[in-house]
Motif scaffolding. Structure first.
Motif, PDB file in Angstrom:
ATOM      1  N   LEU A   1     -41.068  26.095  -1.558  1.00 41.80           N
ATOM      2  CA  LEU A   1     -39.976  24.241  -1.890  1.00 41.80           C
ATOM      3  C   LEU A   1     -39.528  24.432  -0.928  1.00 41.80           C
ATOM      4  O   LEU A   1     -39.478  23.658   0.420  1.00 41.80           O
ATOM      5  CB  LEU A   1     -39.262  24.685  -3.364  1.00 41.80           C
ATOM      6  N   LEU A   2     -38.866  25.625  -0.337  1.00 37.01           N
ATOM      7  CA  LEU A   2     -37.998  25.811   1.139  1.00 37.01           C
ATOM      8  C   LEU A   2     -38.678  25.222   2.339  1.00 37.01           C
ATOM      9  O   LEU A   2     -38.469  23.954   3.140  1.00 37.01           O
ATOM     10  CB  LEU A   2     -37.803  27.046   1.045  1.00 37.01           C
TER      11      LEU A   2
ATOM     12  N   VAL B   1     -41.351  23.830   2.132  1.00 32.25           N
ATOM     13  CA  VAL B   1     -42.093  21.760   2.217  1.00 32.25           C
ATOM     14  C   VAL B   1     -40.689  20.905   2.947  1.00 32.25           C
ATOM     15  O   VAL B   1     -40.590  20.344   3.468  1.00 32.25           O
ATOM     16  CB  VAL B   1     -42.121  21.599   0.603  1.00 32.25           C
ATOM     17  N   ILE B   2     -39.405  21.534   1.932  1.00 37.21           N
ATOM     18  CA  ILE B   2     -38.237  21.165   2.537  1.00 37.21           C
ATOM     19  C   ILE B   2     -37.763  21.067   4.225  1.00 37.21           C
ATOM     20  O   ILE B   2     -37.585  19.476   4.751  1.00 37.21           O
ATOM     21  CB  ILE B   2     -37.143  21.730   1.527  1.00 37.21           C
ATOM     22  N   LEU B   3     -37.849  22.367   4.818  1.00 35.99           N
ATOM     23  CA  LEU B   3     -37.737  22.436   6.153  1.00 35.99           C
ATOM     24  C   LEU B   3     -38.504  21.418   6.786  1.00 35.99           C
ATOM     25  O   LEU B   3     -38.275  20.618   7.663  1.00 35.99           O
ATOM     26  CB  LEU B   3     -37.997  24.172   6.346  1.00 35.99           C
TER      27      LEU B   3
ATOM     28  N   VAL C   1     -46.682  11.609   3.097  1.00 37.88           N
ATOM     29  CA  VAL C   1     -44.739  12.439   2.556  1.00 37.88           C
ATOM     30  C   VAL C   1     -45.612  12.495   1.606  1.00 37.88           C
ATOM     31  O   VAL C   1     -45.335  13.874   0.413  1.00 37.88           O
ATOM     32  CB  VAL C   1     -43.997  12.137   3.324  1.00 37.88           C
TER      33      VAL C   1
ATOM     34  N   ALA D   1     -46.679  16.412  -0.095  1.00 40.40           N
ATOM     35  CA  ALA D   1     -45.548  17.357  -1.072  1.00 40.40           C
ATOM     36  C   ALA D   1     -46.127  17.040  -2.515  1.00 40.40           C
ATOM     37  O   ALA D   1     -45.915  18.352  -2.689  1.00 40.40           O
ATOM     38  CB  ALA D   1     -44.150  17.074  -0.475  1.00 40.40           C
TER      39      ALA D   1
ATOM     40  N   THR E   1     -37.254   9.967  13.436  1.00 43.98           N
ATOM     41  CA  THR E   1     -35.793   8.719  13.666  1.00 43.98           C
ATOM     42  C   THR E   1     -35.891   9.150  15.295  1.00 43.98           C
ATOM     43  O   THR E   1     -35.609   7.892  15.793  1.00 43.98           O
ATOM     44  CB  THR E   1     -34.219   9.531  12.976  1.00 43.98           C
TER      45      THR E   1
ATOM     46  N   CYS F   1     -40.661  18.325   6.051  1.00 42.73           N
ATOM     47  CA  CYS F   1     -40.073  17.364   6.122  1.00 42.73           C
ATOM     48  C   CYS F   1     -39.048  16.409   6.440  1.00 42.73           C
ATOM     49  O   CYS F   1     -38.824  15.931   6.800  1.00 42.73           O
ATOM     50  CB  CYS F   1     -40.227  16.984   4.318  1.00 42.73           C
ATOM     51  N   GLY F   2     -38.063  17.738   6.490  1.00 39.81           N
ATOM     52  CA  GLY F   2     -36.855  17.313   7.314  1.00 39.81           C
ATOM     53  C   GLY F   2     -37.552  17.668   8.804  1.00 39.81           C
ATOM     54  O   GLY F   2     -36.746  16.628   9.211  1.00 39.81           O
TER      55      GLY F   2
ATOM     56  N   PRO G   1     -43.587   7.568   5.009  1.00 41.80           N
ATOM     57  CA  PRO G   1     -43.053   8.027   3.160  1.00 41.80           C
ATOM     58  C   PRO G   1     -43.980   8.670   2.484  1.00 41.80           C
ATOM     59  O   PRO G   1     -43.428   9.248   1.807  1.00 41.80           O
ATOM     60  CB  PRO G   1     -42.066   7.554   3.330  1.00 41.80           C
TER      61      PRO G   1
ATOM     62  N   GLY H   1     -38.821  13.788   9.829  1.00 40.58           N
ATOM     63  CA  GLY H   1     -37.628  13.074   9.331  1.00 40.58           C
ATOM     64  C   GLY H   1     -36.730  12.762  10.886  1.00 40.58           C
ATOM     65  O   GLY H   1     -36.686  11.960  11.448  1.00 40.58           O
ATOM     66  N   ALA H   2     -36.874  14.077  11.074  1.00 35.99           N
ATOM     67  CA  ALA H   2     -35.763  13.720  12.241  1.00 35.99           C
ATOM     68  C   ALA H   2     -36.543  13.328  13.342  1.00 35.99           C
ATOM     69  O   ALA H   2     -35.941  12.832  14.098  1.00 35.99           O
ATOM     70  CB  ALA H   2     -35.090  15.072  12.531  1.00 35.99           C
TER      71      ALA H   2
END
Lengths: 194, 189
Positions: free
Chosen positions: A169-170, A172-174, A154, A158, A184, A176-177, A151, A180-181
């Motif tokens: 930004l979109l 970066v969000i995609l 990241v 980021a 997990t 990092c998502g 984290p 995360g997946a």
């Protein structure tokens, strides 16, 4: 899901709409303030939703994109009165800020030219900067508390991407998502194998 | 087609602002200041301040404000609708999944992965706002000492009060607004 004070054949559209409208109109400070108030209203006062279910709905509202207050309102409306209920509570949550900001926005151009209003707004912007600095420090400490490297990496990557390299930004969000997946799934597999 | 652009911009904001609170702020700034010339950075800073002082989520407040400025009342309605529409679909889908499967481990994992990115974006947007407050522009000027020292003072006091005593942010906003008016009225050196 028949709570007390609720006729199972007649859905309480009016009270549902009114409850959300008044909560939305009177709540300053965003999602984290309105959630406890919603719980008090719909769990304790009206008895339409039980405690555990409200906790679940809160978790979903926080996991979904968009404003938490609006998300929670949609979920409560759906639970109490189905899809029409969800539409009604969404409207109830959005209407107060829509009306208030419309009025302010109409006068904004005229007001902004006034040096006193300009000083007031300028000062408030400084206040907001202080509030956001405070929130950011709290959030970063929350991330450091986990004592995990990923984290933190990241966070730094980021920030650099957004601040210095103007990455979308979109994107970066995609990205990092996805990280995360993957993290997990990987940890889930490692946990299962051990 | 301005209404279509408004709608699309706020759909993106609604769709990608994950984590509540200030998560929407960097996305709004991106859409309405950087991508479209709808607001200046100064106006955007005003909107955030106004949004903080009025009830309702920042995203909805901004949608209404920007919508009115760009396309009048129809613009405000279109922008607000765009902002809420993705949440409406996703929230109800997630609720459905939740009641079927009882648990959202992967969704939680995605959110955990997103959190540092969201914090990074809030930090970056906060920094831009801070530069706006100190210098009246969003980038660091060549002469960085050309600060608005009263703004620095207000910021430091507000930040200290928030960290030390967890004062309600509304008081910080109101206080710094009133003090700023006093600074303006009284002939300070």
């Amino acid at each position: 899901m028949t709570g007390r004070g609720m006729d199972p054949h007649k859905k309480p559209y009016g009270r549902l709409f009114w409850s959300v409208l008044t909560l939305s109109a009177c709540t300053f400070g965003g999602g984290f303030v309105i959630l406890p108030l919603m719980r008090k209203k719909f769990v304790q006062d009206l008895g339409w939703i039980d405690e555990q279910e409200m906790l679940d709905l809160t978790a979903i509202a926080q996991s979904s994109p968009g404003a938490i207050a609006v998300n929670a309102a949609i979920l409560v409306g759906y639970r109490v009165a189905g899809l029409p209920g969800a539409a009604l509570t969404a409207l109830g949550a959005v209407l107060p800020p829509l009306v208030i900001l419309s009025v302010i926005s109409l006068f904004y151009q005229a007001f902004r030219a006034n040096p006193l209003i300009a000083a007031l707004l300028g000062g408030m912007v400084v206040g907001v900067a202080a509030v956001i600095a405070d929130v950011t420090v709290t959030l970063i400490r929350g991330i450091l508390e986990h004592r995990r490297l990923l984290p933190v990496l990241v966070l730094i990557a980021a920030f650099a991407a957004v601040r210095f390299f103007q990455v979308n930004l979109l994107l970066v969000i995609l990205l990092c998502g996805c990280i995360g997946a993957a993290d997990t799934l990987y940890r889930g597999r490692k946990g299962a194998g051990a | 087609m301005i209404f279509w652009q408004l709608f699309l911009s706020f759909v993106q904001i609604g769709l990608f602002s994950i984590g509540g609170g200030y998560a929407a702020m960097p996305l709004i700034q991106h859409q309405v200041v950087d991508v479209h010339p709808w607001l200046t950075m100064g106006q955007f800073a005003d909107v955030i301040a106004i949004a903080e002082m009025t009830p309702g989520p920042i995203a909805i407040n901004s949608a209404t404000f920007v919508g009115i400025q760009v396309g009048g009342l129809p613009g405000a309605l279109v922008a607000t609708l765009g902002c809420v529409a993705p949440a409406f679909v996703i929230v109800l889908t997630l609720a459905w999944v939740y009641y079927r499967c009882r648990g959202l481990t992967l969704v939680q994992g995605v959110l955990d992965g997103l959190r540092p990115a969201v914090v990074a974006m809030i930090a970056s947007a906060g920094l831009t706002l801070l530069l706006q407050a100190f210098y009246g522009q969003r980038e660091l000027p060549a002469d960085w000492t050309a600060l608005d020292w009263k703004a620095v003072l207000l910021f430091a006091a507000g930040f200290f009060l928030l960290r030390k005593w967890k004062v309600n942010p509304l008081w910080i906003l109101a206080g710094s607004g009133v003090l700023s008016v006093l600074f303006f009225l009284l002939p300070f050196p």
